[in-house]
Design an enzyme around this catalytic site. Sequence first.
Site, PDB file in Angstrom:
ATOM      1  N   ASP A   7       0.885  -1.157   0.000  1.00 27.84           N
ATOM      2  CA  ASP A   7       0.000   0.000   0.000  1.00 27.84           C
ATOM      3  C   ASP A   7       0.928   1.213   0.000  1.00 27.84           C
ATOM      4  OD1 ASP A   7      -2.217   1.677   0.217  1.00 27.84           O
ATOM      5  OD2 ASP A   7      -2.192   1.582   2.409  1.00 27.84           O
ATOM      6  N   GLU A  68      -1.151  -1.178  -4.805  1.00 34.45           N
ATOM      7  CA  GLU A  68      -2.400  -0.441  -4.998  1.00 34.45           C
ATOM      8  C   GLU A  68      -2.203   0.588  -6.106  1.00 34.45           C
ATOM      9  OE1 GLU A  68      -5.273   0.696  -1.763  1.00 34.45           O
ATOM     10  OE2 GLU A  68      -4.463   2.671  -2.279  1.00 34.45           O
ATOM     11  N   ASP A 141      -2.713   0.988   6.906  1.00 35.17           N
ATOM     12  CA  ASP A 141      -1.826   0.710   5.760  1.00 35.17           C
ATOM     13  C   ASP A 141      -1.317  -0.730   5.803  1.00 35.17           C
ATOM     14  OD1 ASP A 141      -1.319   3.748   4.861  1.00 35.17           O
ATOM     15  OD2 ASP A 141      -1.230   3.581   7.045  1.00 35.17           O
TER      16      ASP A 141
END
Length: 187
Positions: A7, A68, A141
Site C-alpha cells: 500500500d 495499490e 496501511d
Amino acid sequence: MRVLGVDPGLTRCGIGVVDGGHGRAVRFVAVDVVRTPADAELPERLLAVSDAVERWLDAHRPDTVAVERVFSQHNVRTVMGTAQASGVVALAAARRSLPVVFHTPSEVKAAVTGSGRADKKQVGAMVTRILRLTEVPRPADAADALALAICHLWRGPVSARLAQAQAQAAQLAKAHRARLAAARRKE
C-alpha cells in the site's frame, strides 16, 4: 504462490506478505509499515521506502508484487507522493524480474469484503478474519497491504486466464480477417 502486497505512500507505506495455497487458502507471513518523516526531503523518503522494499523482497522472496493503483484524489501532492512510492516499488521488483500487478482500491475491497465501497474498518476486520490473526493489523496501511496480497491471490489467476483468453481471441480474429481478405482478393 507468495505475494508481497504494498500500500504505497511516503509517510506510511504498508508492506505485507501472504502465501496462497489451493483454492482460497491463504496464510499470513509478515506485515510492517515503513514510515518516513514528512519534513524529510523527497529523495531521502523515496530511498527509505526503496531500502525497506528491497529488504523485504530479499527476505521473503515473493513470486509477485501487488501494488495499490494510484487513483485520483483532490490533493495532488498526496497523489504524486503515492505515485512516486509506487514507482520505487515497481523498480525494485523489476530489478528482480518479478511481475508487478496493480489493483484498484475498489478491486481490493471487493475481493476481501464483497463490497467495493467497504471502509477501512471493514477491510481490516476481514483481513483479520481471512488470515486468522488475533488482532487487526495497525495502522490501516498494514491491513491494506495484506488485503492487496489476498486480492491478488484470489483474483490474479482469474485475471491471467481472462487475459490469455482475450489474447487467443484476438489472434483468432486476426487470422479470420486475413482469411476473409484472401477470399475477397480471389473473387
